[in-house]
Design a protein around this motif. Structure first.
Motif, PDB file in Angstrom:
ATOM      1  N   ALA A 103      39.231  35.242  45.829  1.00 50.05           N
ATOM      2  CA  ALA A 103      39.613  36.057  44.168  1.00 50.05           C
ATOM      3  C   ALA A 103      40.803  35.599  43.717  1.00 50.05           C
ATOM      4  O   ALA A 103      41.022  35.189  42.477  1.00 50.05           O
ATOM      5  CB  ALA A 103      39.701  37.505  44.456  1.00 50.05           C
ATOM      6  N   LEU A 104      41.765  35.167  44.529  1.00 52.11           N
ATOM      7  CA  LEU A 104      42.961  34.466  44.031  1.00 52.11           C
ATOM      8  C   LEU A 104      42.639  33.030  43.232  1.00 52.11           C
ATOM      9  O   LEU A 104      43.604  32.943  42.259  1.00 52.11           O
ATOM     10  CB  LEU A 104      44.267  34.297  45.452  1.00 52.11           C
ATOM     11  CG  LEU A 104      44.421  35.621  45.833  1.00 52.11           C
ATOM     12  CD1 LEU A 104      45.699  35.387  46.773  1.00 52.11           C
ATOM     13  CD2 LEU A 104      44.757  36.736  45.010  1.00 52.11           C
ATOM     14  N   ALA A 105      41.762  32.406  43.595  1.00 48.17           N
ATOM     15  CA  ALA A 105      41.296  31.202  43.027  1.00 48.17           C
ATOM     16  C   ALA A 105      41.050  31.508  41.640  1.00 48.17           C
ATOM     17  O   ALA A 105      40.675  30.616  40.681  1.00 48.17           O
ATOM     18  CB  ALA A 105      40.630  30.456  44.036  1.00 48.17           C
ATOM     19  N   GLU A 106      40.207  32.628  41.397  1.00 45.37           N
ATOM     20  CA  GLU A 106      39.629  32.952  39.955  1.00 45.37           C
ATOM     21  C   GLU A 106      40.309  34.334  39.548  1.00 45.37           C
ATOM     22  O   GLU A 106      39.390  35.359  39.923  1.00 45.37           O
ATOM     23  CB  GLU A 106      38.276  32.985  40.484  1.00 45.37           C
ATOM     24  CG  GLU A 106      37.313  31.798  40.717  1.00 45.37           C
ATOM     25  CD  GLU A 106      36.016  31.975  41.288  1.00 45.37           C
ATOM     26  OE1 GLU A 106      35.514  32.987  40.838  1.00 45.37           O
ATOM     27  OE2 GLU A 106      35.552  30.903  41.670  1.00 45.37           O
ATOM     28  N   PRO A 107      41.460  34.477  38.940  1.00 49.16           N
ATOM     29  CA  PRO A 107      41.832  35.582  38.452  1.00 49.16           C
ATOM     30  C   PRO A 107      41.108  36.372  37.651  1.00 49.16           C
ATOM     31  O   PRO A 107      41.098  37.695  37.671  1.00 49.16           O
ATOM     32  CB  PRO A 107      43.284  35.041  37.973  1.00 49.16           C
ATOM     33  CG  PRO A 107      43.752  33.790  38.876  1.00 49.16           C
ATOM     34  CD  PRO A 107      42.168  33.273  38.942  1.00 49.16           C
ATOM     35  N   ALA A 108      40.482  35.477  36.862  1.00 47.56           N
ATOM     36  CA  ALA A 108      39.623  36.200  35.624  1.00 47.56           C
ATOM     37  C   ALA A 108      38.463  37.094  36.024  1.00 47.56           C
ATOM     38  O   ALA A 108      38.120  37.930  35.530  1.00 47.56           O
ATOM     39  CB  ALA A 108      39.175  35.115  34.757  1.00 47.56           C
ATOM     40  N   SER A 109      38.147  36.829  37.378  1.00 44.97           N
ATOM     41  CA  SER A 109      36.923  37.833  37.982  1.00 44.97           C
ATOM     42  C   SER A 109      37.644  39.033  38.602  1.00 44.97           C
ATOM     43  O   SER A 109      37.034  40.006  38.533  1.00 44.97           O
ATOM     44  CB  SER A 109      36.433  37.013  39.414  1.00 44.97           C
ATOM     45  OG  SER A 109      37.320  37.017  40.485  1.00 44.97           O
ATOM     46  N   VAL A 110      38.842  39.128  38.892  1.00 46.14           N
ATOM     47  CA  VAL A 110      39.477  40.304  39.139  1.00 46.14           C
ATOM     48  C   VAL A 110      40.062  40.813  37.828  1.00 46.14           C
ATOM     49  O   VAL A 110      39.959  42.329  37.829  1.00 46.14           O
ATOM     50  CB  VAL A 110      40.729  39.970  40.280  1.00 46.14           C
ATOM     51  CG1 VAL A 110      41.400  41.254  40.579  1.00 46.14           C
ATOM     52  CG2 VAL A 110      39.916  39.365  41.487  1.00 46.14           C
ATOM     53  N   VAL A 111      40.675  40.240  37.062  1.00 45.26           N
ATOM     54  CA  VAL A 111      41.496  40.767  35.721  1.00 45.26           C
ATOM     55  C   VAL A 111      40.942  40.050  34.743  1.00 45.26           C
ATOM     56  O   VAL A 111      41.519  39.328  33.906  1.00 45.26           O
ATOM     57  CB  VAL A 111      43.006  40.642  35.791  1.00 45.26           C
ATOM     58  CG1 VAL A 111      43.735  41.382  34.961  1.00 45.26           C
ATOM     59  CG2 VAL A 111      43.391  41.002  37.373  1.00 45.26           C
ATOM     60  N   PRO A 112      39.709  40.380  34.188  1.00 36.84           N
ATOM     61  CA  PRO A 112      39.248  39.468  32.908  1.00 36.84           C
ATOM     62  C   PRO A 112      40.033  40.039  31.713  1.00 36.84           C
ATOM     63  O   PRO A 112      40.026  39.392  31.027  1.00 36.84           O
ATOM     64  CB  PRO A 112      37.733  40.262  32.911  1.00 36.84           C
ATOM     65  CG  PRO A 112      37.806  41.617  33.796  1.00 36.84           C
ATOM     66  CD  PRO A 112      38.593  41.400  34.709  1.00 36.84           C
TER      67      PRO A 112
END
Length: 661
Positions: free
Chosen positions: A209-218
């Motif tokens: 998740a940390l590599a894809e912040p937009a998935s956690v915080v769109p």
């Protein structure tokens, strides 16, 4: 590029610039918009930093405009360009242009200018540009309905830095994870160890998740586009109107932006709208449902005669029964019907689906009057609806954020293209408004201007008379009062400055010898005192001493004789001109003492004259282009000549006219 090596960038500013994604690229490109996003860096400061970086890149020592008047000419020229911008960004971006004696810098800007003047300054494009601004990067996004969870302290710190928009919690086991799931609508577990754990609620195990912040915080992506939606749309319109090649499909981008509300939420999803409305209207719907039930029950009671035998009444009283028992015995069917109406109303009003079963438990089966909600059930219903709404919103946000994240770079390029187009169009409008041409910049020294017209005069540009003037070496410029000597110097200074900026010049054609410095000394008001006079002489002494073959200069001086007595002034000016001639400088000295200066000089000086052609109805008529090798006739001589023509050959005025020979 070492940031601290850029002129004007100290340790504090360098630290601020390092917070940008690619400060070296921004400095190299003169990207004022990006540089101004650094903490504490204004657009004006960003422009100065960009100029410093450009000078460092070209090994440019600066200092071209070496005197106050030369700097005024530069600022006035820059002002003419900035007046023709639409956006504040373009006005600041133009401040990265400056006069330089370095060939590589001049050629770099000339390439830009050639592209710019080929642009069509269409008013429709100007209108479209009015809505374009540099993109803002919102730093105030905060999401409270979800969190990150990890059992590792190091990963905890990484998560806080990578995704500061959400809370990060430390959990040791599945029980603590379950507790978080009751407090947040979504929990993202970062540890692979939690995979397969069965926890009630929306718990996702996403180690990457940390590599894809937009998935956690769109919301990070959505808020960026929501804040910049109008700017991106305006930039897209600029591309359409101007016919620019867009970095992405504009219709696809427009469709994605149309799905985005101004607050960053997603529009156009009926199911999400239904859930959001249900949460908002829950209390009102429950209250109305209570009223529906009680109204029905009240009407039933009012319309019905209830008879109770004495023995039955005594039995009820002995058991402590109240109205509920009476309802249960006498109006059980009516109560059931009333409650069913309340339940139906609640379900229909909120358009409930998955939560209908919970909603029907909001009103009790046991008879009571008045009918009242069961608060624990309503609270449960609210929690379920809120969770469903938030989870649906998050899924929709993630889907839209995925689409927009793919085009964020394109959107940034779209806006950057539009802003840079404004810079180019300002140059194009400048060239068109003042009928400019690209000058030839040589290493031969001197200048040759044909059909030059200065836009700095206080008259409409179309009324300005064209001037032809060429100088190689050093010359003395003579002319009548108000004949245009100072405006000629201004024209030479302006053409020289613009040519060294790499920009077009207001002339039919022009050749300008490349110099390292422009020294323009304006006319001094009144005779200087001894101290100021000495300071002026020292200034010219240092100027002459510093001139070398590798560092040529242009010197423009307006009536230097005003600093002291005329006799001494002619001698001093002659000495200065001799030194400038010896060092092969380019110079124009405006003076009313031209003959005296030439007589006092040992150098082979030339005199140019702005010739007065005569008096017409009391008005002086002048040939604005200096005539090479001719001393200008003075206004008094012209007046005496006019009087002699009326007086005859033997008259007083004829004799007086002879004194001018």
């Amino acid at each position: 590029m070492e940031l601290e090596s850029v002129p004007g960038v100290g340790a504090k500013t360098a630290t601020a610039l390092r917070e940008l994604d690619d400060p070296e690229r921004a400095l190299r490109d003169g990207d004022v918009a990006t540089l101004s996003q650094a903490p504490g860096v204004s657009e004006g400061r960003a422009a100065r930093i960009a100029r410093g970086a450009i000078r460092a890149d070209h090994d440019d020592p600066g200092g071209f405009a070496a005197t106050p008047r030369a700097r005024e000419i530069f600022r006035e020229a820059l002002g003419l360009l900035q007046e023709r911008t639409v956006t504040d960004y373009a006005a600041k971006r133009l401040e990265t242009l400056y006069p330089s004696g370095v060939r590589s810098r001049i050629e770099e800007v000339r390439e830009f200018t050639e592209r710019a003047i080929a642009r069509d300054p269409d008013p429709a494009v100007r209108e479209a540009l009015s809505g374009v601004e540099p993109l803002a990067d919102p730093g105030d996004v905060r999401v409270r309905d979800r969190c990150l969870a990890t059992s590792d302290a190091e990963r905890y710190a990484e998560a806080q830095e990578a995704i500061p928009e959400v809370s990060v919690e430390v959990v040791d086991d599945a029980r603590q994870l379950a507790e978080l799931a009751r407090s947040y609508s979504t929990v993202v577990a970062l540890d692979e160890a939690f995979a397969g754990v069965d926890v009630e609620g929306d718990v996702r195990v996403e180690p990457d998740a940390l590599a894809e912040p937009a998935s956690v915080v769109p919301e990070r992506v959505l808020t960026f586009f929501a804040r910049n939606r109008d700017r991106v749309r305006a930039a897209a319109e600029v591309h359409r109107v101007a016919g620019l090649a867009a970095p992405c499909d504009l219709e696809t981008l427009a469709d994605a932006l149309d799905r985005l509300e101004a607050d960053g939420s997603v529009r156009g999803d009926d199911e999400l709208d239904r859930l959001a409305t249900a949460v908002d209207d829950l209390d009102a719907a429950v209250s109305t449902a209570e009223s529906v039930a009680n109204d029905h029950l009240r009407e039933a009671i009012e319309e019905r005669d209830v008879t109770i035998e004495g023995t039955d009444l005594l039995s009820l009283v002995e058991r402590g029964a109240g109205v509920d028992s009476l309802l249960g015995r006498e109006l059980a069917d009516e109560y059931a019907a009333a409650v069913e109406q309340a339940r139906d109303h609640l379900v229909d009003a909120l358009e409930l689906r998955d939560t209908e079963a919970i909603a029907r438990r909001a009103f009790p089966d046991e008879p009571t009057y008045p009918v009242e909600r069961q608060e624990d059930v309503v609270s449960r219903l609210r929690e379920e609806l809120t969770a469903a709404r938030d989870q649906r919103a998050t899924r929709q946000k993630r889907a839209l954020a995925d689409d927009l994240a793919d085009v964020r770079g394109d959107a940034e390029q779209l806006v950057a293209n539009a802003l840079e187009l404004d810079v180019e169009l300002a140059v194009a409008r400048f060239a068109a408004d003042f009928e400019c041409t690209m000058p030839e910049v040589t290493d031969d020294g001197g200048f040759d201007i044909e059909g030059g017209r200065s836009p700095l005069l206080d008259v409409p540009f179309e009324a300005v008379e064209p001037v032809d003037y060429a100088v190689d070496g050093v010359t003395v410029l003579s002319g009548v009062n108000s004949g245009g000597k100072t405006s000629t110097l201004d024209l030479v200074a302006l053409v020289t400055t613009l040519a060294h900026m790499g920009l077009p010049v207001p002339a039919e054609s022009a050749r300008v010898g490349r110099v390292a410095e422009l020294h323009y000394h304006a006319k001094t008001q009144g005779t200087l005192d001894a101290g100021a006079f000495e300071s002026t002489l020292r200034e010219f002494g240092e100027l002459v001493t510093d001139i070398t073959a590798d560092r040529p200069v242009m010197v423009l001086v307006d009536e230097l004789e005003s600093i002291t007595e005329p006799g001494a002034a002619a001698t001093i000016v002659a000495g200065i001109l001799e030194s400038l001639t010896d060092r092969e400088a380019t110079g124009v000295f405006v003076s009313h003492l031209a003959e005296d200066i030439v007589a006092a000089s040992d150098a082979d000086l030339t005199i140019d004259g702005i010739q007065a052609e005569g008096l017409v109805d009391g008005e002086l008529r002048v040939n604005r282009s200096p005539v090479k090798g001719q001393l200008a006739r003075s206004t008094p001589e012209l007046i005496v000549e006019k009087l002699a023509d009326d007086d005859g050959e033997d008259g007083f005025y004829a004799g007086l006219l002879g004194k001018f020979d």
